[in-house]
Design a protein around this motif. Structure first.
Motif, PDB file in Angstrom:
ATOM      1  N   LYS A  17     -11.808  28.141 -57.080  1.00  0.00           N
ATOM      2  CA  LYS A  17     -11.984  26.941 -57.905  1.00  0.00           C
ATOM      3  C   LYS A  17     -12.358  27.312 -59.336  1.00  0.00           C
ATOM      4  O   LYS A  17     -13.226  26.695 -59.945  1.00  0.00           O
ATOM      5  CB  LYS A  17     -13.048  26.042 -57.285  1.00  0.00           C
ATOM      6  N   ASN A  18     -11.711  28.324 -59.862  1.00  0.00           N
ATOM      7  CA  ASN A  18     -12.043  28.851 -61.187  1.00  0.00           C
ATOM      8  C   ASN A  18     -11.148  28.322 -62.301  1.00  0.00           C
ATOM      9  O   ASN A  18     -11.242  28.797 -63.431  1.00  0.00           O
ATOM     10  CB  ASN A  18     -11.948  30.384 -61.167  1.00  0.00           C
ATOM     11  N   THR A  19     -10.291  27.364 -62.015  1.00  0.00           N
ATOM     12  CA  THR A  19      -9.301  26.931 -63.000  1.00  0.00           C
ATOM     13  C   THR A  19      -9.942  26.464 -64.299  1.00  0.00           C
ATOM     14  O   THR A  19      -9.510  26.856 -65.382  1.00  0.00           O
ATOM     15  CB  THR A  19      -8.403  25.826 -62.417  1.00  0.00           C
ATOM     16  N   LYS A  20     -10.974  25.669 -64.226  1.00  0.00           N
ATOM     17  CA  LYS A  20     -11.613  25.142 -65.437  1.00  0.00           C
ATOM     18  C   LYS A  20     -12.198  26.270 -66.282  1.00  0.00           C
ATOM     19  O   LYS A  20     -12.027  26.309 -67.500  1.00  0.00           O
ATOM     20  CB  LYS A  20     -12.698  24.129 -65.057  1.00  0.00           C
ATOM     21  N   SER A  26      -1.825  22.732 -67.173  1.00  0.00           N
ATOM     22  CA  SER A  26      -1.980  22.879 -65.733  1.00  0.00           C
ATOM     23  C   SER A  26      -0.622  22.560 -65.113  1.00  0.00           C
ATOM     24  O   SER A  26       0.183  21.842 -65.707  1.00  0.00           O
ATOM     25  CB  SER A  26      -3.070  21.959 -65.184  1.00  0.00           C
ATOM     26  N   ASP A  60      -1.142  28.035 -61.295  1.00  0.00           N
ATOM     27  CA  ASP A  60      -2.051  26.953 -61.640  1.00  0.00           C
ATOM     28  C   ASP A  60      -1.988  26.560 -63.114  1.00  0.00           C
ATOM     29  O   ASP A  60      -2.223  25.414 -63.464  1.00  0.00           O
ATOM     30  CB  ASP A  60      -3.488  27.368 -61.299  1.00  0.00           C
ATOM     31  N   LEU A  61      -1.694  27.534 -63.974  1.00  0.00           N
ATOM     32  CA  LEU A  61      -1.677  27.304 -65.420  1.00  0.00           C
ATOM     33  C   LEU A  61      -0.427  27.920 -66.037  1.00  0.00           C
ATOM     34  O   LEU A  61       0.092  28.924 -65.532  1.00  0.00           O
ATOM     35  CB  LEU A  61      -2.908  27.929 -66.078  1.00  0.00           C
ATOM     36  N   VAL A  67     -11.350  29.516 -66.184  1.00  0.00           N
ATOM     37  CA  VAL A  67     -10.260  30.362 -66.690  1.00  0.00           C
ATOM     38  C   VAL A  67      -9.590  29.677 -67.880  1.00  0.00           C
ATOM     39  O   VAL A  67      -9.330  30.318 -68.909  1.00  0.00           O
ATOM     40  CB  VAL A  67      -9.240  30.685 -65.575  1.00  0.00           C
ATOM     41  N   ALA A  68      -9.329  28.379 -67.765  1.00  0.00           N
ATOM     42  CA  ALA A  68      -8.694  27.647 -68.863  1.00  0.00           C
ATOM     43  C   ALA A  68      -9.558  27.701 -70.121  1.00  0.00           C
ATOM     44  O   ALA A  68      -9.049  27.877 -71.230  1.00  0.00           O
ATOM     45  CB  ALA A  68      -8.434  26.204 -68.453  1.00  0.00           C
ATOM     46  N   GLU A 111      -1.882  32.403 -61.904  1.00  0.00           N
ATOM     47  CA  GLU A 111      -2.467  31.964 -60.639  1.00  0.00           C
ATOM     48  C   GLU A 111      -3.965  32.223 -60.705  1.00  0.00           C
ATOM     49  O   GLU A 111      -4.403  33.310 -61.077  1.00  0.00           O
ATOM     50  CB  GLU A 111      -1.868  32.731 -59.464  1.00  0.00           C
ATOM     51  N   VAL A 112      -4.740  31.215 -60.363  1.00  0.00           N
ATOM     52  CA  VAL A 112      -6.192  31.309 -60.427  1.00  0.00           C
ATOM     53  C   VAL A 112      -6.743  31.357 -59.008  1.00  0.00           C
ATOM     54  O   VAL A 112      -6.306  30.600 -58.143  1.00  0.00           O
ATOM     55  CB  VAL A 112      -6.779  30.098 -61.193  1.00  0.00           C
ATOM     56  N   VAL A 155      -8.594  35.181 -62.652  1.00  0.00           N
ATOM     57  CA  VAL A 155      -7.141  35.296 -62.756  1.00  0.00           C
ATOM     58  C   VAL A 155      -6.673  36.202 -61.623  1.00  0.00           C
ATOM     59  O   VAL A 155      -7.014  37.384 -61.570  1.00  0.00           O
ATOM     60  CB  VAL A 155      -6.697  35.853 -64.126  1.00  0.00           C
TER      61      VAL A 155
END
Length: 138
Positions: A74-77, A94, A100-101, A79-80, A70-71, A126
């Motif tokens: 708006k940090n998904t990009k 995703s 989220d991932l 973190v990925a 879970e992120v 994260v």
């Protein structure tokens, strides 16, 4: 893609090294039809490449797991991007829902597994993780 294309891809998933003649016989079409279909799907990037499947016991990594991540915000990009830098993460997807991932992890031993979990959990953004070890194939 039509039904024949889907059947051809399904056959290749089972036996990626099958000859054109064997595929043609299996699908009930000519060898030329199989070749034309493959060429067209490769050119259209429907088929991106061919790979090898390795028996689990033959691979160096013995411990495998799935980690749901879970992120926050708006940090998904970002973190990925950080996760892709960890060589023990063999695939990253995703997803929808509470997480989220999804990361596929493969390591040699439990101490390395523990280090990977710790490394992921300290990545900024994260919020939460949930990890399941993969046991025997079902």
């Amino acid at each position: 893609m039509d039904d024949l294309d889907r059947r051809l891809i399904a056959a290749l998933r089972i036996e990626g090294r099958a000859s054109l003649s064997a595929l043609a016989k299996l699908l009930g079409v000519s060898r030329g039809t199989v070749q034309n279909r493959l060429d067209r799907m490769i050119a259209a990037e429907v088929i991106l490449g061919f790979t090898v499947r390795v028996k689990d016991a033959a691979t160096k990594s013995r411990i495998r797991a799935i980690m749901m991540i879970e992120v926050s915000g708006k940090n998904t990009k970002r973190v990925a991007q950080s996760l892709r830098g960890l060589p023990q993460i063999h695939a990253l997807h995703s997803t929808n829902g509470a997480f989220d991932l999804v990361a596929e992890i493969a390591v040699e031993d439990l101490s390395e597994f523990d280090r990977v979990l710790s490394s992921v959990r300290v990545i900024d953004g994260v919020a939460r993780t949930e990890t399941s070890l993969l046991l025997a194939p079902a």
